[in-house]
Design a protein around this motif. Structure first.
Motif, PDB file in Angstrom:
ATOM      1  N   ASN A  40       0.792  -1.226   0.000  1.00 32.90           N
ATOM      2  CA  ASN A  40       0.000   0.000   0.000  1.00 32.90           C
ATOM      3  C   ASN A  40       0.834   1.289   0.000  1.00 32.90           C
ATOM      4  OD1 ASN A  40       0.980  -0.208   2.557  1.00 32.90           O
ATOM      5  ND2 ASN A  40      -0.990  -0.012   3.589  1.00 32.90           N
ATOM      6  N   TYR A  41       2.116   1.183  -0.351  1.00 31.03           N
ATOM      7  CA  TYR A  41       2.995   2.357  -0.333  1.00 31.03           C
ATOM      8  C   TYR A  41       4.064   2.220  -1.409  1.00 31.03           C
ATOM      9  CZ  TYR A  41       6.489   5.711   1.345  1.00 31.03           C
ATOM     10  OH  TYR A  41       7.375   6.741   1.446  1.00 31.03           O
ATOM     11  N   ALA A  60       0.372   6.475  -1.534  1.00 26.93           N
ATOM     12  CA  ALA A  60      -0.097   5.663  -0.408  1.00 26.93           C
ATOM     13  C   ALA A  60      -1.574   5.334  -0.575  1.00 26.93           C
ATOM     14  CB  ALA A  60       0.118   6.391   0.912  1.00 26.93           C
ATOM     15  N   THR A  62      -4.565   4.144   1.676  1.00 26.86           N
ATOM     16  CA  THR A  62      -4.921   3.995   3.084  1.00 26.86           C
ATOM     17  C   THR A  62      -6.360   3.502   3.209  1.00 26.86           C
ATOM     18  OG1 THR A  62      -5.646   6.282   3.244  1.00 26.86           O
ATOM     19  CG2 THR A  62      -3.346   5.836   3.795  1.00 26.86           C
ATOM     20  N   LYS A  63      -6.652   2.870   4.331  1.00 25.60           N
ATOM     21  CA  LYS A  63      -7.982   2.306   4.565  1.00 25.60           C
ATOM     22  C   LYS A  63      -9.053   3.377   4.724  1.00 25.60           C
ATOM     23  CE  LYS A  63      -6.231  -1.843   6.759  1.00 25.60           C
ATOM     24  NZ  LYS A  63      -6.149  -2.639   7.980  1.00 25.60           N
ATOM     25  N   ASP A  64      -8.671   4.539   5.247  1.00 25.33           N
ATOM     26  CA  ASP A  64      -9.668   5.563   5.565  1.00 25.33           C
ATOM     27  C   ASP A  64      -9.932   6.562   4.441  1.00 25.33           C
ATOM     28  OD1 ASP A  64      -7.118   6.565   5.863  1.00 25.33           O
ATOM     29  OD2 ASP A  64      -7.648   7.880   7.515  1.00 25.33           O
ATOM     30  N   THR A  65      -9.295   6.374   3.284  1.00 26.91           N
ATOM     31  CA  THR A  65      -9.532   7.289   2.169  1.00 26.91           C
ATOM     32  C   THR A  65      -9.883   6.499   0.919  1.00 26.91           C
ATOM     33  OG1 THR A  65      -7.199   7.286   1.521  1.00 26.91           O
ATOM     34  CG2 THR A  65      -7.911   9.022   3.024  1.00 26.91           C
ATOM     35  N   GLN A  69      -3.337   8.580  -2.041  1.00 26.20           N
ATOM     36  CA  GLN A  69      -2.754   9.841  -1.594  1.00 26.20           C
ATOM     37  C   GLN A  69      -1.389   9.991  -2.270  1.00 26.20           C
ATOM     38  OE1 GLN A  69      -2.577  10.065   2.650  1.00 26.20           O
ATOM     39  NE2 GLN A  69      -4.783   9.959   2.886  1.00 26.20           N
TER      40      GLN A  69
END
Length: 93
Positions: A40-41, A60, A62-65, A69
């Motif tokens: 994830n990066y 990146a 991320t789980k919350d977006t 990013q």
């Protein structure tokens, strides 16, 4: 929840970055190097041809977006003359 779709899209992004050739988009004549990669990066350094300037680019997931990013920046100077935007637009196309 779209998690699989986001992961697939991130893998596609990584594949696009890995296939990036020096000089594409009229920039980055010095090419690029992947410095760190996880599921994830992705951290990549792009190098200009003439002066050898290094730009750092991070992607990146991320789980919350939703989506990816992105952080892109030049290491030296006050302006990058639009190079980071040109690079990111090229990768996105």
């Amino acid at each position: 929840d779209g998690g699989g779709t986001n992961k697939e899209a991130f893998q596609t992004l990584k594949n696009v970055v890995k296939s990036y050739k020096a000089g594409q988009g009229g920039i980055d004549g010095g090419g690029c190097a992947i410095m760190k990669e996880t599921d994830n990066y992705l951290y990549v350094q792009f190098e200009s041809l003439k002066k050898g300037y290094i730009d750092d680019v991070e992607f990146a997931l991320t789980k919350d977006t939703k989506g990816v990013q992105v952080r892109s920046g030049s290491r030296v100077g006050y302006t990058d003359f639009g190079v980071n935007a040109i690079r990111l637009n090229y990768l996105a196309s």
